[in-house]
Design a protein around this motif. Structure first.
Motif, PDB file in Angstrom:
ATOM      1  N   PRO A 150       0.830  -1.206   0.000  1.00  0.00           N
ATOM      2  CA  PRO A 150       0.000   0.000   0.000  1.00  0.00           C
ATOM      3  C   PRO A 150       0.865   1.256   0.000  1.00  0.00           C
ATOM      4  CG  PRO A 150       0.010  -1.011   2.166  1.00  0.00           C
ATOM      5  CD  PRO A 150       0.718  -1.968   1.257  1.00  0.00           C
ATOM      6  N   PHE A 151       0.371   2.297  -0.644  1.00  0.00           N
ATOM      7  CA  PHE A 151       1.173   3.520  -0.740  1.00  0.00           C
ATOM      8  C   PHE A 151       1.413   4.136   0.634  1.00  0.00           C
ATOM      9  CE2 PHE A 151       1.612   8.134  -1.377  1.00  0.00           C
ATOM     10  CZ  PHE A 151       2.740   8.128  -2.181  1.00  0.00           C
ATOM     11  N   ALA A 152       0.499   3.906   1.574  1.00  0.00           N
ATOM     12  CA  ALA A 152       0.680   4.446   2.925  1.00  0.00           C
ATOM     13  C   ALA A 152       1.964   3.930   3.562  1.00  0.00           C
ATOM     14  CB  ALA A 152      -0.519   4.078   3.790  1.00  0.00           C
ATOM     15  N   ALA A 153       2.386   2.717   3.184  1.00  0.00           N
ATOM     16  CA  ALA A 153       3.618   2.155   3.736  1.00  0.00           C
ATOM     17  C   ALA A 153       4.863   2.741   3.071  1.00  0.00           C
ATOM     18  CB  ALA A 153       3.622   0.639   3.574  1.00  0.00           C
ATOM     19  N   MET A 204       5.020   6.107   1.977  1.00  0.00           N
ATOM     20  CA  MET A 204       5.057   7.568   2.067  1.00  0.00           C
ATOM     21  C   MET A 204       6.263   8.073   2.851  1.00  0.00           C
ATOM     22  SD  MET A 204       1.125   8.843   2.486  1.00  0.00           S
ATOM     23  CE  MET A 204       0.923   7.972   4.057  1.00  0.00           C
ATOM     24  N   ASN A 254      -3.920  12.989  -8.989  1.00  0.00           N
ATOM     25  CA  ASN A 254      -3.100  12.607  -7.833  1.00  0.00           C
ATOM     26  C   ASN A 254      -3.229  13.656  -6.725  1.00  0.00           C
ATOM     27  OD1 ASN A 254      -1.329  11.240  -6.223  1.00  0.00           O
ATOM     28  ND2 ASN A 254       0.499  11.744  -7.425  1.00  0.00           N
ATOM     29  N   LEU A 310      -2.708  12.652  -2.723  1.00  0.00           N
ATOM     30  CA  LEU A 310      -2.033  12.388  -1.455  1.00  0.00           C
ATOM     31  C   LEU A 310      -0.544  12.710  -1.491  1.00  0.00           C
ATOM     32  CD1 LEU A 310      -2.216  11.422   1.423  1.00  0.00           C
ATOM     33  CD2 LEU A 310      -1.974   9.057   0.612  1.00  0.00           C
ATOM     34  N   TRP A 311       0.181  12.181  -2.490  1.00  0.00           N
ATOM     35  CA  TRP A 311       1.612  12.413  -2.547  1.00  0.00           C
ATOM     36  C   TRP A 311       1.959  13.876  -2.826  1.00  0.00           C
ATOM     37  CZ3 TRP A 311       5.827  11.070  -0.591  1.00  0.00           C
ATOM     38  CH2 TRP A 311       7.060  11.301  -1.189  1.00  0.00           C
ATOM     39  N   ILE A 325       1.803  15.887   0.306  1.00  0.00           N
ATOM     40  CA  ILE A 325       2.902  15.688   1.249  1.00  0.00           C
ATOM     41  C   ILE A 325       4.142  16.470   0.840  1.00  0.00           C
ATOM     42  CG2 ILE A 325       4.485  13.958   2.201  1.00  0.00           C
ATOM     43  CD1 ILE A 325       2.190  11.930   1.936  1.00  0.00           C
TER      44      ILE A 325
END
Length: 274
Positions: free
Chosen positions: A119-122, A124, A209, A211-212, A215
């Motif tokens: 998962p992308f959360a892992a 980031m 896009n 989320l990224w 950040i």
């Protein structure tokens, strides 16, 4: 009326009824969004479903609060560069995995596919630390680099390459073409529908896009349209009419790209090779 005729009519009615309901559910949010651009914020909150007279006010409010040319340029630059780089790298990889045989080919390919399960959360925090050490925080390059090596697009190109006629490659080799010439002048034109489908997928993903970029993009000068609309909607007193105008404008590029390339998109998704 015979039983077969009744069943056929009933089946057709149920099928078209189901398709009609699904189409309505798919289109309604966009229609409501367009209607919302003409209503005031209070009318949108009330759920008004008729056109209002606040379109000019909402448009003026959006362009007075947002540097529209800058944020659309940021989004377009990121989306276009990301799409070009991703298609280039992924098509090279897909072509190579399918055309060249080696002892470790399948192992490397399987390792790439395994990244789809992460998962992308892992990712980031490691990505943010990496970009920080590289000095790329608050730059568009930090948004672009993680998207270039797309495991899904590599998988998509390799699967599509299975339909590429091997006779063409063999004939080109006999004629003395080098591998890069085969790829550029034979493979790319033959697989144009695959490129079109991949272009739509990657462009829409890069354009939307959120989320990224949220950040790594920390200044107003580098933000994209999705981040700006989010900030407008999360204000203490959000003007939803202005938000609707921004959302419609942000949707138009992806709609235009899809409708211009929808035929090639369908052919590419069906694995059509010409």
């Amino acid at each position: 009326m015979s039983g077969d005729r009744i069943r056929k009519v009933l089946g057709g009615t149920l099928t078209y009824g189901f398709v009609g309901i699904m189409s309505f559910l798919s289109i309604f949010p966009f229609v409501w969004m367009v209607i919302g651009t003409t209503n005031s914020s209070i009318d949108i909150i009330k759920g008004r479903l008729s056109f209002g007279a606040a379109l000019a006010t909402n448009i003026h409010g959006f362009f007075s609060q947002v540097d529209a040319p800058l944020i659309f340029w940021n989004s377009a630059k990121i989306a276009i560069l990301s799409t070009v780089l991703t298609l280039t790298v992924s098509s090279f990889a897909g072509y190579g995995f399918e055309m060249f045989r080696s002892r470790f080919r399948e192992r490397v390919y399987s390792a790439i596919l395994l990244t789809l399960m992460i998962p992308f959360a892992a990712l980031m925090i490691p990505l943010f630390v990496l970009m920080g050490h590289a000095g790329l925080i608050n730059t568009h390059l930090a948004v672009l680099l993680p998207t270039v090596g797309s495991a899904f697009i590599i998988f998509y190109f390799r699967q599509s390459s299975k339909a590429f006629p091997s006779e063409l490659r063999d004939a080109a080799k006999v004629d003395g073409l080098k591998e890069w010439q085969i790829f550029l002048f034979i493979y790319v034109p033959v697989m144009r529908s695959t490129y079109a489908a991949a272009f739509i997928i990657v462009f829409m993903t890069a354009w939307n896009n959120y989320l990224w970029p949220l950040i790594v993009l920390q200044s107003n000068e580098t933000k994209t349209i999705t981040l700006v609309i989010s900030s407008l909607a999360s204000a203490y007193y959000p003007d939803f009419g202005v938000v609707m105008v921004g959302t419609v404008l942000a949707t138009l590029p992806t709609l235009i790209v899809f409708f211009l390339m929808q035929r090639q998109f369908v052919q590419g998704m069906l694995g059509s090779v010409k």
